[in-house]
Design a protein around this motif. Structure first.
Motif, short mmCIF file in Angstrom:
data_model
loop_
_atom_site.label_atom_id
_atom_site.label_comp_id
_atom_site.label_asym_id
_atom_site.label_seq_id
_atom_site.Cartn_x
_atom_site.Cartn_y
_atom_site.Cartn_z
N GLY A 1 1.81 -5.72 2.06
CA GLY A 1 2.68 -4.59 2.39
C GLY A 1 3.04 -3.78 1.17
N LEU A 2 3.30 -4.44 0.05
CA LEU A 2 3.62 -3.73 -1.20
C LEU A 2 2.42 -2.91 -1.67
CD1 LEU A 2 5.55 -3.31 -3.62
CD2 LEU A 2 4.52 -5.33 -4.65
N VAL A 3 1.22 -3.46 -1.58
CA VAL A 3 0.02 -2.74 -1.98
C VAL A 3 -0.19 -1.53 -1.08
CG1 VAL A 3 -2.49 -2.91 -2.12
CG2 VAL A 3 -1.08 -4.73 -3.04
N ARG A 4 0.05 -1.68 0.20
CA ARG A 4 -0.10 -0.54 1.12
C ARG A 4 0.91 0.56 0.77
NH1 ARG A 4 -1.06 -4.52 5.04
NH2 ARG A 4 1.13 -4.58 5.59
N ARG A 5 2.15 0.17 0.49
CA ARG A 5 3.18 1.17 0.16
C ARG A 5 2.85 1.88 -1.15
NH1 ARG A 5 9.06 -1.32 0.81
NH2 ARG A 5 8.62 -1.47 -1.37
N LEU A 6 2.39 1.14 -2.13
CA LEU A 6 2.04 1.77 -3.41
C LEU A 6 0.80 2.64 -3.27
CD1 LEU A 6 2.68 -1.16 -5.91
CD2 LEU A 6 4.08 0.88 -5.55
N GLY A 7 -0.12 2.26 -2.40
CA GLY A 7 -1.33 3.04 -2.17
C GLY A 7 -1.05 4.35 -1.48
N ASP A 8 0.05 4.41 -0.70
CA ASP A 8 0.42 5.64 0.00
C ASP A 8 1.10 6.63 -0.93
OD1 ASP A 8 -0.60 4.63 2.32
OD2 ASP A 8 1.34 3.98 3.14
N GLY A 9 1.48 6.22 -2.08
CA GLY A 9 2.16 7.12 -3.04
C GLY A 9 3.66 7.15 -2.87
N HIS A 10 4.25 6.20 -2.15
CA HIS A 10 5.70 6.17 -1.97
C HIS A 10 6.37 5.36 -3.02
CE1 HIS A 10 4.41 7.38 2.07
NE2 HIS A 10 5.53 8.09 2.03
#
Length: 86
Positions: free
Chosen positions: A77-86
């Motif tokens: 989940g952290l990787v997904r959030r960082l990948g989205d630019g948030h």
């Protein structure tokens, strides 16, 4: 009150100070040269740098930690959030 010193006394002190510094530099260089020559004579030409560590044969040991499923999900989940630019 001290008597003022003459120019000759001041010049003499400066010459003595310079001679002392030159003597100290000369003795230091001479002792270093003789020490290095003695090391080379006793241990060989590569011994002067023997205090330095050699290159490593292997890299550092790898470390790994097993994650629980909850930790893996949180990391994903952290990787997904960082990948989205948030």
């Amino acid at each position: 009150m001290p008597e003022p010193s003459s120019i000759l006394q001041a010049a003499g002190m400066a010459v003595l100070a310079l001679a002392g510094v030159a003597w100290l530099i000369g003795i230091t260089r001479m002792l270093r040269r003789f020490r290095n020559e003695a090391i080379v004579r006793q241990f060989g030409p590569d011994a002067a740098l023997s205090a330095l560590p050699g290159p490593r044969e292997t890299g550092p040991r790898l470390e790994a930690v097993e994650l629980t499923p909850a930790e893996r999900d949180a990391f994903a989940g952290l990787v997904r959030r960082l990948g989205d630019g948030h």
